[in-house]
Design an enzyme around this catalytic site. Structure first.
Site, short mmCIF file in Angstrom:
data_model
loop_
_atom_site.label_atom_id
_atom_site.label_comp_id
_atom_site.label_asym_id
_atom_site.label_seq_id
_atom_site.Cartn_x
_atom_site.Cartn_y
_atom_site.Cartn_z
N TYR A 210 0.82 -1.21 0.00
CA TYR A 210 0.00 0.00 0.00
C TYR A 210 0.86 1.27 0.00
CZ TYR A 210 -3.68 3.28 1.37
OH TYR A 210 -4.56 4.33 1.41
N ARG B 142 -5.40 -1.70 -1.41
CA ARG B 142 -6.67 -1.58 -0.69
C ARG B 142 -7.75 -2.49 -1.21
NH1 ARG B 142 -4.93 -1.14 2.99
NH2 ARG B 142 -4.57 0.57 4.42
N TYR C 221 -1.19 -2.12 9.42
CA TYR C 221 -2.56 -1.95 9.90
C TYR C 221 -2.98 -3.03 10.89
CZ TYR C 221 -3.87 1.97 6.95
OH TYR C 221 -3.96 3.21 6.38
#
Length: 364
Positions: A211, A246, A327
Site C-alpha cells: 500500500y 486496498r 494496519y
C-alpha cells in the site's frame, strides 16, 4: 403523502414497501459505515477496534428493532406512521453502521470497504425494485454481487471468515491462545548507494509492492528502474499479495498504468516458492503481507495468514517510512533478520533516488 392512497391499492404494495424499507435500512448502514471506514483509513479516527461492552447484544437489539419496524410498516396504511417508521429505521440502521464498523480494526478496513460497496449495490437493487427500474435493479445486483465476491477473495487471502471480520473479530482462524512471540535484535539500515550495489550484484530480483507504493505513487520510477535492470540482463519480476493495496487488483492496475509488462507481474501462489532461489527481494511499502510472524508464531493475531515469504531470499531490502507496524498492529520479525536491510524514507523519494543512482552507475 399524496400518493399514499394509490400505493395502498397497488397489488404489489408489499413488494414496494419491503424494497423501500430495505433500501433505507441498507443505505443508512452503508453511509455511516463508510464515514467510519474513511476516518480510520485517513487517520482521522483511531484504527484500533472500538470494542463496546455488549456490542453484539446492542447490534442484535438494533437489528430486532428494524425487523419490528418493518413488520409494523408493512401492516399499516397510515402514511404519517409509515414515514415515521422509515425515519426510525434510518436512525437505527445509521447507529448500527457506526457500531459495526467501529468494532473492526484498521487491518480489516480493505475488507470492510468491499463489504460496504456490496451493501451499496443491494441498496440500489432494492430501490430499483421500488421504482420498477430494471436498470437500477441490474446495476445494483452487479455491484452487490461483485462486492461480495471481492470480500470473499480478501477474507480467504487473510485466512479469515467474513462473519469474523464483520462482527469485529480479531485474529485469523489459526491464531493460538498463548502470548505472541517477542521480537528481539537490531535492524540494519542502508542508504540508496548501498541498495544500488545490491541491485547490481543480484541476478534474480523480486519486487513486492504494498500500500505504501500506492500512496506514494512510486510505480513510475520503479517501472523505469525495472526496465533498465532487465536491459542489463537481470531477471526481475513482481510478487503481488491478494490484499496488497486496498483491494484485489489495485497494484496490478497501478503497475500496468506505469507500463510494467504483464508477464513479469505474478500472484503470490505463483511466485512464493521462488524466493529461495532469489538473490534480492525489494519490499516497497508492504508490511503485514510479508510478515513472517504469520508462519513462525502460532500465537500471533495473523497466524496462518498467507504471506509472501520474502525472508527466504538471500538478501532483502525493505523500503518503508519507519519501523512502525502495519494496519494489523503486529511487529514484523523480518526487519531484524540478518539478511534484511532497511532503506527508510518516503517510497517515491527513495525510488527516485534509486533510479537516479542506477542511471549514474550504468552511465545512462
Amino acid at each position: 403523502m399524496s400518493e399514499a392512497g394509490h400505493l395502498a391499492s397497488d397489488p404489489a404494495v408489499s413488494v414496494i414497501k419491503t424494497s423501500l424499507f430495505l433500501g433505507t435500512f441498507i443505505g443508512a448502514i452503508t453511509w455511516t459505515g463508510s464515514l467510519v471506514a474513511y476516518g480510520k483509513l485517513q487517520g482521522l479516527l483511531n484504527s484500533n477496534p472500538l470494542l463496546l461492552p455488549g456490542r453484539h447484544a446492542l447490534n442484535a437489539a438494533l437489528l430486532a428493532s428494524n425487523v419490528g419496524a418493518l413488520g409494523w410498516y408493512l401492516n399499516t396504511d397510515d402514511a404519517t406512521l409509515g414515514l415515521a417508521l422509515l425515519g426510525a429505521t434510518t436512525l437505527l440502521s445509521s447507529t448500527m453502521g457506526v457500531t459495526l464498523t467501529s468494532a473492526i480494526g484498521g487491518a480489516d478496513m480493505p475488507v470492510v470497504i468491499t463489504v460496504l460497496n456490496s451493501y451499496s449495490g443491494w441498496a440500489l437493487c432494492a430501490e430499483g425494485f421500488m421504482l420498477n427500474n430494471n436498470l437500477m435493479t441490474i446495476v445494483g445486483a452487479l455491484i452487490g454481487s461483485s462486492g461480495a465476491i471481492l470480500s470473499y477473495i480478501m477474507c480467504k487471502a487473510m485466512n479469515r471468515s467474513l462473519p469474523n471480520v464483520i462482527l469485529g473479530g480479531y485474529g485469523t482462524d489459526s491464531t493460538g491462545t498463548g502470548k505472541a512471540m517477542e521480537i528481539t535484535g537490531t535492524h540494519t539500515e542502508i542508504k540508496a548507494d548501498q541498495a544500488v550495489d545490491y541491485l547490481k550484484e543480484a541476478q534474480n530480483i523480486i519486487i513486492t509492492p504494498g500500500y505504501g507504493l500506492c500512496v506514494a505513487k512510486a510505480q513510475y520510477p520503479i517501472a523505469e528502474m525495472v526496465e533498465l535492470l532487465r536491459k542489463k540482463g537481470k531477471n526481475v519480476k513482481f510478487a503481488i499479495h491478494p490484499v496488497a493495496g486496498r483491494m484485489p487488483g489495485q497494484l496490478n492496475v497501478l503497475l500496468a498504468e506505469a507500463g510494467v509488462p504483464y508477464d513479469i507481474v505474478h500472484e503470490m501462489e505463483e511466485v512464493n516458492d521462488e524466493f529461495k532461489e532469489t538473490d534480492l527481494t525489494l519490499v516497497i511499502g508492504a508490511n503485514d503481507t510479508v510478515n513472517s510472524a504469520a508462519e513462525e508464531d502460532p500465537n500471533s493475531i495473523i497466524a496462518g495468514m498467507p504471506v509472501l515469504r520474502v525472508w527466504n531470499s538471500k538478501q532483502v531490502i525493505v523500503m518503508k517510512r519507519s519501523l512502525g507496524v502495519g494496519y494489523a498492529a503486529v511487529d514484523n520479525p523480518i526487519f531484524f533478520k540478518p539478511n534484511t536491510a532497511m532503506l527508510l524514507g518516503d517510497a517515491k523519494k527513495t525510488c527516485d533516488a534509486l533510479l537516479t543512482k542506477i542511471k549514474q552507475e550504468y552511465e545512462i
